[in-house]
Design a protein around this motif. Sequence first.
Motif, PDB file in Angstrom:
ATOM      1  N   MET A 134      25.037  63.399  89.298  1.00  0.00           N
ATOM      2  CA  MET A 134      24.520  64.648  88.740  1.00  0.00           C
ATOM      3  C   MET A 134      24.629  64.643  87.220  1.00  0.00           C
ATOM      4  O   MET A 134      25.562  64.089  86.655  1.00  0.00           O
ATOM      5  CB  MET A 134      25.288  65.845  89.301  1.00  0.00           C
ATOM      6  CG  MET A 134      24.986  66.134  90.740  1.00  0.00           C
ATOM      7  SD  MET A 134      25.725  67.676  91.297  1.00  0.00           S
ATOM      8  CE  MET A 134      24.701  68.862  90.444  1.00  0.00           C
ATOM      9  N   LYS A 135      23.674  65.283  86.585  1.00  0.00           N
ATOM     10  CA  LYS A 135      23.698  65.427  85.135  1.00  0.00           C
ATOM     11  C   LYS A 135      24.692  66.518  84.769  1.00  0.00           C
ATOM     12  O   LYS A 135      24.894  67.476  85.521  1.00  0.00           O
ATOM     13  CB  LYS A 135      22.309  65.817  84.620  1.00  0.00           C
ATOM     14  CG  LYS A 135      21.249  64.754  84.838  1.00  0.00           C
ATOM     15  CD  LYS A 135      19.900  65.246  84.341  1.00  0.00           C
ATOM     16  CE  LYS A 135      18.806  64.248  84.672  1.00  0.00           C
ATOM     17  NZ  LYS A 135      17.479  64.755  84.286  1.00  0.00           N
ATOM     18  N   THR A 162      26.071  69.757  82.598  1.00  0.00           N
ATOM     19  CA  THR A 162      25.429  70.981  82.116  1.00  0.00           C
ATOM     20  C   THR A 162      24.935  70.790  80.690  1.00  0.00           C
ATOM     21  O   THR A 162      23.843  71.258  80.334  1.00  0.00           O
ATOM     22  CB  THR A 162      26.419  72.159  82.194  1.00  0.00           C
ATOM     23  OG1 THR A 162      26.854  72.286  83.558  1.00  0.00           O
ATOM     24  CG2 THR A 162      25.782  73.461  81.744  1.00  0.00           C
ATOM     25  N   LEU A 195      21.664  68.896  80.774  1.00  0.00           N
ATOM     26  CA  LEU A 195      20.574  69.769  81.194  1.00  0.00           C
ATOM     27  C   LEU A 195      20.180  70.735  80.077  1.00  0.00           C
ATOM     28  O   LEU A 195      18.994  70.958  79.834  1.00  0.00           O
ATOM     29  CB  LEU A 195      20.958  70.538  82.462  1.00  0.00           C
ATOM     30  CG  LEU A 195      21.096  69.693  83.727  1.00  0.00           C
ATOM     31  CD1 LEU A 195      21.681  70.540  84.855  1.00  0.00           C
ATOM     32  CD2 LEU A 195      19.781  69.087  84.133  1.00  0.00           C
ATOM     33  N   ASN A 217      14.109  68.301  87.380  1.00  0.00           N
ATOM     34  CA  ASN A 217      15.536  68.528  87.630  1.00  0.00           C
ATOM     35  C   ASN A 217      15.801  69.374  88.868  1.00  0.00           C
ATOM     36  O   ASN A 217      16.864  69.969  88.990  1.00  0.00           O
ATOM     37  CB  ASN A 217      16.166  69.175  86.391  1.00  0.00           C
ATOM     38  CG  ASN A 217      16.207  68.225  85.231  1.00  0.00           C
ATOM     39  OD1 ASN A 217      16.911  67.218  85.266  1.00  0.00           O
ATOM     40  ND2 ASN A 217      15.432  68.505  84.206  1.00  0.00           N
ATOM     41  N   GLU A 241      19.030  69.033  90.527  1.00  0.00           N
ATOM     42  CA  GLU A 241      20.175  69.476  89.732  1.00  0.00           C
ATOM     43  C   GLU A 241      20.430  70.981  89.858  1.00  0.00           C
ATOM     44  O   GLU A 241      21.469  71.468  89.444  1.00  0.00           O
ATOM     45  CB  GLU A 241      19.952  69.146  88.248  1.00  0.00           C
ATOM     46  CG  GLU A 241      19.720  67.690  87.955  1.00  0.00           C
ATOM     47  CD  GLU A 241      20.952  66.830  88.136  1.00  0.00           C
ATOM     48  OE1 GLU A 241      22.076  67.333  88.015  1.00  0.00           O
ATOM     49  OE2 GLU A 241      20.781  65.625  88.401  1.00  0.00           O
TER      50      GLU A 241
END
Length: 140
Positions: A2-3, A5, A8, A25, A28
């Motif tokens: 996961m990316k 925060t 993002l 995304n 996400e």
Amino acid sequence: MMKSTDELAHEIQNSADILDYLEKNRQEMMLQSLPEYLDKWLAQKNVSRADVVRRSNLNKAYVYQIFSGKKYPSRDKVLALAFGLGLDAEEAQTLLKQAGYRELYPRDPRDALLLFAIGQGKTILEANELLYDHNIEVLE
């Protein structure tokens, strides 16, 4: 993977088209219900609901109602679930966000003690003892 925060947020700032960002995304985004997230944590941590009940110090019927979506837990109850699931500090922060609550804040004495307890792998009873010893409200 996961990316973060921050990643993002950076993508949003540099995006010319929000629809492209959302499509790119989609995985996400936090689109699941709390019971769905909890079921994922059960599988990921290889624990049962009964384990969560035992290790969270919460009422069995209440825990099962949370997992079925009939009850929505308070922030303290989400933290108790984090102890029950055996989450580390980062995972506990993620669970709080998934439940719609603010993360544990290291400048807040109660949150700092809880972060410490979770990071040290303490039980909820040990965490409550730590809070009690510092005259801070325990997790109910």
